[in-house]
Design a protein around this motif. Structure first.
Motif, PDB file in Angstrom:
ATOM      1  N   LYS A   1       0.840  -1.210   0.000  1.00  0.00           N
ATOM      2  CA  LYS A   1       0.000   0.000   0.000  1.00  0.00           C
ATOM      3  C   LYS A   1       0.867   1.250   0.000  1.00  0.00           C
ATOM      4  O   LYS A   1       0.585   2.212  -0.720  1.00  0.00           O
ATOM      5  CB  LYS A   1      -0.918   0.006   1.228  1.00  0.00           C
ATOM      6  CG  LYS A   1      -2.202  -0.785   1.069  1.00  0.00           C
ATOM      7  CD  LYS A   1      -3.167  -0.515   2.210  1.00  0.00           C
ATOM      8  CE  LYS A   1      -2.617  -0.982   3.528  1.00  0.00           C
ATOM      9  NZ  LYS A   1      -3.569  -0.787   4.642  1.00  0.00           N
ATOM     10  N   LEU A   2       1.902   1.243   0.828  1.00  0.00           N
ATOM     11  CA  LEU A   2       2.784   2.406   0.890  1.00  0.00           C
ATOM     12  C   LEU A   2       3.501   2.615  -0.434  1.00  0.00           C
ATOM     13  O   LEU A   2       3.572   3.750  -0.940  1.00  0.00           O
ATOM     14  CB  LEU A   2       3.803   2.223   2.026  1.00  0.00           C
ATOM     15  CG  LEU A   2       4.849   3.334   2.155  1.00  0.00           C
ATOM     16  CD1 LEU A   2       4.177   4.694   2.359  1.00  0.00           C
ATOM     17  CD2 LEU A   2       5.814   3.036   3.302  1.00  0.00           C
ATOM     18  N   LEU A   3       4.013   1.529  -1.024  1.00  0.00           N
ATOM     19  CA  LEU A   3       4.682   1.665  -2.317  1.00  0.00           C
ATOM     20  C   LEU A   3       3.706   2.150  -3.394  1.00  0.00           C
ATOM     21  O   LEU A   3       4.071   2.956  -4.262  1.00  0.00           O
ATOM     22  CB  LEU A   3       5.306   0.330  -2.731  1.00  0.00           C
ATOM     23  CG  LEU A   3       6.617  -0.043  -2.042  1.00  0.00           C
ATOM     24  CD1 LEU A   3       7.076  -1.436  -2.464  1.00  0.00           C
ATOM     25  CD2 LEU A   3       7.710   0.984  -2.360  1.00  0.00           C
ATOM     26  N   GLY A   4       2.471   1.675  -3.345  1.00  0.00           N
ATOM     27  CA  GLY A   4       1.469   2.160  -4.285  1.00  0.00           C
ATOM     28  C   GLY A   4       1.275   3.658  -4.160  1.00  0.00           C
ATOM     29  O   GLY A   4       1.240   4.389  -5.166  1.00  0.00           O
TER      30      GLY A   4
ATOM     31  N   VAL B   1      -0.311   0.959  -9.584  1.00  0.00           N
ATOM     32  CA  VAL B   1      -1.416   0.004  -9.754  1.00  0.00           C
ATOM     33  C   VAL B   1      -0.953  -1.400  -9.383  1.00  0.00           C
ATOM     34  O   VAL B   1      -1.673  -2.157  -8.712  1.00  0.00           O
ATOM     35  CB  VAL B   1      -1.936   0.024 -11.208  1.00  0.00           C
ATOM     36  CG1 VAL B   1      -2.890  -1.142 -11.459  1.00  0.00           C
ATOM     37  CG2 VAL B   1      -2.627   1.349 -11.504  1.00  0.00           C
ATOM     38  N   GLU B   2       0.254  -1.751  -9.786  1.00  0.00           N
ATOM     39  CA  GLU B   2       0.794  -3.076  -9.485  1.00  0.00           C
ATOM     40  C   GLU B   2       0.911  -3.294  -7.978  1.00  0.00           C
ATOM     41  O   GLU B   2       0.549  -4.350  -7.459  1.00  0.00           O
ATOM     42  CB  GLU B   2       2.174  -3.216 -10.135  1.00  0.00           C
ATOM     43  CG  GLU B   2       2.850  -4.555  -9.875  1.00  0.00           C
ATOM     44  CD  GLU B   2       4.254  -4.620 -10.459  1.00  0.00           C
ATOM     45  OE1 GLU B   2       5.020  -5.512 -10.041  1.00  0.00           O
ATOM     46  OE2 GLU B   2       4.582  -3.775 -11.321  1.00  0.00           O
ATOM     47  N   GLN B   3       1.406  -2.289  -7.268  1.00  0.00           N
ATOM     48  CA  GLN B   3       1.578  -2.410  -5.822  1.00  0.00           C
ATOM     49  C   GLN B   3       0.238  -2.443  -5.095  1.00  0.00           C
ATOM     50  O   GLN B   3       0.034  -3.246  -4.177  1.00  0.00           O
ATOM     51  CB  GLN B   3       2.439  -1.254  -5.296  1.00  0.00           C
ATOM     52  CG  GLN B   3       3.882  -1.277  -5.765  1.00  0.00           C
ATOM     53  CD  GLN B   3       4.635  -2.505  -5.276  1.00  0.00           C
ATOM     54  OE1 GLN B   3       4.319  -3.069  -4.237  1.00  0.00           O
ATOM     55  NE2 GLN B   3       5.639  -2.927  -6.044  1.00  0.00           N
ATOM     56  N   TYR B   4      -0.689  -1.601  -5.513  1.00  0.00           N
ATOM     57  CA  TYR B   4      -2.020  -1.605  -4.897  1.00  0.00           C
ATOM     58  C   TYR B   4      -2.719  -2.954  -5.124  1.00  0.00           C
ATOM     59  O   TYR B   4      -3.430  -3.453  -4.247  1.00  0.00           O
ATOM     60  CB  TYR B   4      -2.876  -0.475  -5.459  1.00  0.00           C
ATOM     61  CG  TYR B   4      -2.612   0.882  -4.848  1.00  0.00           C
ATOM     62  CD1 TYR B   4      -2.503   1.041  -3.466  1.00  0.00           C
ATOM     63  CD2 TYR B   4      -2.482   2.018  -5.650  1.00  0.00           C
ATOM     64  CE1 TYR B   4      -2.267   2.293  -2.904  1.00  0.00           C
ATOM     65  CE2 TYR B   4      -2.256   3.267  -5.097  1.00  0.00           C
ATOM     66  CZ  TYR B   4      -2.146   3.396  -3.725  1.00  0.00           C
ATOM     67  OH  TYR B   4      -1.925   4.642  -3.169  1.00  0.00           O
ATOM     68  N   SER B   5      -2.515  -3.528  -6.302  1.00  0.00           N
ATOM     69  CA  SER B   5      -3.126  -4.831  -6.617  1.00  0.00           C
ATOM     70  C   SER B   5      -2.572  -5.922  -5.706  1.00  0.00           C
ATOM     71  O   SER B   5      -3.322  -6.786  -5.226  1.00  0.00           O
ATOM     72  CB  SER B   5      -2.878  -5.190  -8.084  1.00  0.00           C
ATOM     73  OG  SER B   5      -3.475  -4.251  -8.956  1.00  0.00           O
ATOM     74  N   ARG B   6      -1.274  -5.884  -5.448  1.00  0.00           N
ATOM     75  CA  ARG B   6      -0.671  -6.863  -4.547  1.00  0.00           C
ATOM     76  C   ARG B   6      -1.215  -6.697  -3.131  1.00  0.00           C
ATOM     77  O   ARG B   6      -1.499  -7.684  -2.434  1.00  0.00           O
ATOM     78  CB  ARG B   6       0.853  -6.708  -4.543  1.00  0.00           C
ATOM     79  CG  ARG B   6       1.520  -7.159  -5.840  1.00  0.00           C
ATOM     80  CD  ARG B   6       3.025  -6.988  -5.755  1.00  0.00           C
ATOM     81  NE  ARG B   6       3.681  -7.352  -7.014  1.00  0.00           N
ATOM     82  CZ  ARG B   6       4.974  -7.210  -7.250  1.00  0.00           C
ATOM     83  NH1 ARG B   6       5.756  -6.710  -6.294  1.00  0.00           N
ATOM     84  NH2 ARG B   6       5.488  -7.548  -8.414  1.00  0.00           N
ATOM     85  N   ALA B   7      -1.364  -5.458  -2.709  1.00  0.00           N
ATOM     86  CA  ALA B   7      -1.905  -5.197  -1.374  1.00  0.00           C
ATOM     87  C   ALA B   7      -3.331  -5.727  -1.256  1.00  0.00           C
ATOM     88  O   ALA B   7      -3.710  -6.314  -0.233  1.00  0.00           O
ATOM     89  CB  ALA B   7      -1.876  -3.700  -1.081  1.00  0.00           C
ATOM     90  N   ALA B   8      -4.123  -5.543  -2.315  1.00  0.00           N
ATOM     91  CA  ALA B   8      -5.523  -6.007  -2.308  1.00  0.00           C
ATOM     92  C   ALA B   8      -5.598  -7.526  -2.234  1.00  0.00           C
ATOM     93  O   ALA B   8      -6.534  -8.084  -1.638  1.00  0.00           O
ATOM     94  CB  ALA B   8      -6.245  -5.499  -3.558  1.00  0.00           C
TER      95      ALA B   8
END
Length: 408
Positions: free
Chosen positions: A365-368, A380-387
């Motif tokens: 989330k922070l990286l996103g 988007v890639e980082q937020y997707s991983r967090a989700a």
């Protein structure tokens, strides 16, 4: 409010106290029995209230049924002797126990039991796990999240702790002054983790659990009323809780979705709680010791200041000290966020990626967030991983919403 909703609320509010009351009356060697009795009590309530309706005083009903079930158990087990019977007769629990200090050093049932469970025969981690499980009503998963470890590890700790107490023929008695002072650190840590679960729940459908925050504050406030436990660390922890609680109403919208700090309506911040936080924070600084609670209270203090104040440099300095006192992945990530506010996102990205916390949704989330102004595709890639990682329903919804916005 329908029966199921009411029972859910009562379970959250009363489970902690009912376990404490039963264990205090009947002894910690019957911990599992106490848990079973409470479960059976709520099951009976679900069945009875559906047919006969909700009683006039549902809390008193629950306590009375739990007490009767406990008495029945002891009778069946032929251990309901004169001593226990007399104790029950003198200490009926027809309503919620009084919340105050009595003639004993620690008079509140739940708080006294937390001190009792923090027995030095167990390791510090096991003491806190047991207190969170038995007296704070945490699930195994919630305890694992609090300790940032696996559920299997917590199960083993709890099993060892319960076995140790049984084998030592643990009895609940009045604690000496030295025992109270010796156990206070672990009691404070338990209340700290109880508040944190209320402030940001990873496992509950509700992101914020106000009843847990309120309970943690209530118990910590009781500690400040007793000379034995009214320490600078206790005051610092209470200040931290007050500061954090002051922004609870502004942290979510009507749908329960998280509102980021910079987007919060500062008019919703509770000024009374901020003032109480200021009072206890000043009181906590009268000693010579700066604990993690002092540093976190200092960080929370700066977060109660308006957005236009130059506060991120002192916040970063406090995180630099905190990470030296007690390192944790969350502290490291929060420090990286402060670095972003002071030195920019690119430097913060480098600092964050060094942590390599790839199994943490907070990390992604922070990286996103940091990549939003640098590389939208990576954001988007980082937020997707967090989700994919997070178990909190409301957080997952917010992340998916953010991903949709960035893809437009």
């Amino acid at each position: 409010m329908n029966n199921n909703t009411l029972l859910t609320e009562l379970y959250r509010q009363e489970y902690l106290k009912m376990i404490a009351v039963l264990c205090r009356y009947f002894g910690l060697k019957h911990i599992e029995i106490a848990e079973d009795i409470i479960g059976e009590t709520f099951l009976k309530a679900s069945e009875s209230w559906t047919i006969a309706g909700v009683p006039e005083n549902p809390v008193a009903w629950l306590y009375t049924v739990a007490q009767n079930k406990a008495k029945d158990h002891f009778k069946r087990a032929t251990i309901f002797d004169t001593k226990i019977a007399a104790n029950i007769k003198q200490n009926t629990v027809e309503s919620e126990p009084d919340v105050e200090f009595g003639s004993e050093p620690i008079g509140d049932s739940q708080l006294a039991m937390i001190f009792a469970v923090c027995d030095p025969d167990n390791s510090a981690g096991s003491q806190i796990c047991l207190a969170l499980r038995i007296l704070c009503g945490f699930t195994i998963e919630e305890i694992a999240n609090a300790f940032l470890t696996k559920t299997e590890t917590i199960k083993k700790r709890l099993h060892r702790a319960k076995t140790s107490l049984r084998n030592s023929h643990f009895q609940i008695g009045v604690l000496t002054e030295s025992n109270i002072k010796f156990r206070l650190d672990n009691v404070l840590k338990t209340l700290y983790l109880l508040f944190n679960e209320g402030y940001f729940s990873k496992t509950n459908d509700q992101l914020i659990r106000n009843e847990l925050c309120a309970e943690a504050i209530r118990l910590t406030l009781i500690l400040t009323a007793n000379p034995l436990t009214d320490t600078t660390q206790t005051k610092a922890l209470l200040a931290l809780m007050c500061y954090q609680s002051s922004r609870l109403e502004a942290r979510t919208n009507n749908s329960g979705e998280i509102i980021l700090y910079d987007e919060q309506d500062q008019n919703l911040w509770n000024k009374d709680l901020i003032e109480k936080g200021n009072y206890y924070f000043v009181q906590s600084c009268q000693g010579n010791q700066a604990s993690k609670y002092h540093l976190e209270a200092g960080i929370a203090y700066w977060h109660t200041k308006p957005a236009d104040r130059d506060k991120w440099q002192p916040i970063l300095q406090l995180y630099n000290q905190l990470i030296l006192i007690e390192y944790s992945p969350i502290t490291a990530l929060n420090r990286a966020f402060a670095i972003a506010r002071v030195y920019g996102h690119e430097k913060a990205i480098r600092e964050t990626e060094k942590l390599k916390l790839i199994d943490s949704d907070h990390y992604h989330k922070l990286l996103g967030y940091l990549y939003e102004t640098v590389d939208v595709n990576k954001a988007v890639e980082q937020y997707s991983r967090a989700a994919q990682i997070t178990r909190a329903k409301t957080v997952k919804q917010a992340l998916n919403k953010k991903i949709e916005q960035l893809r437009r």
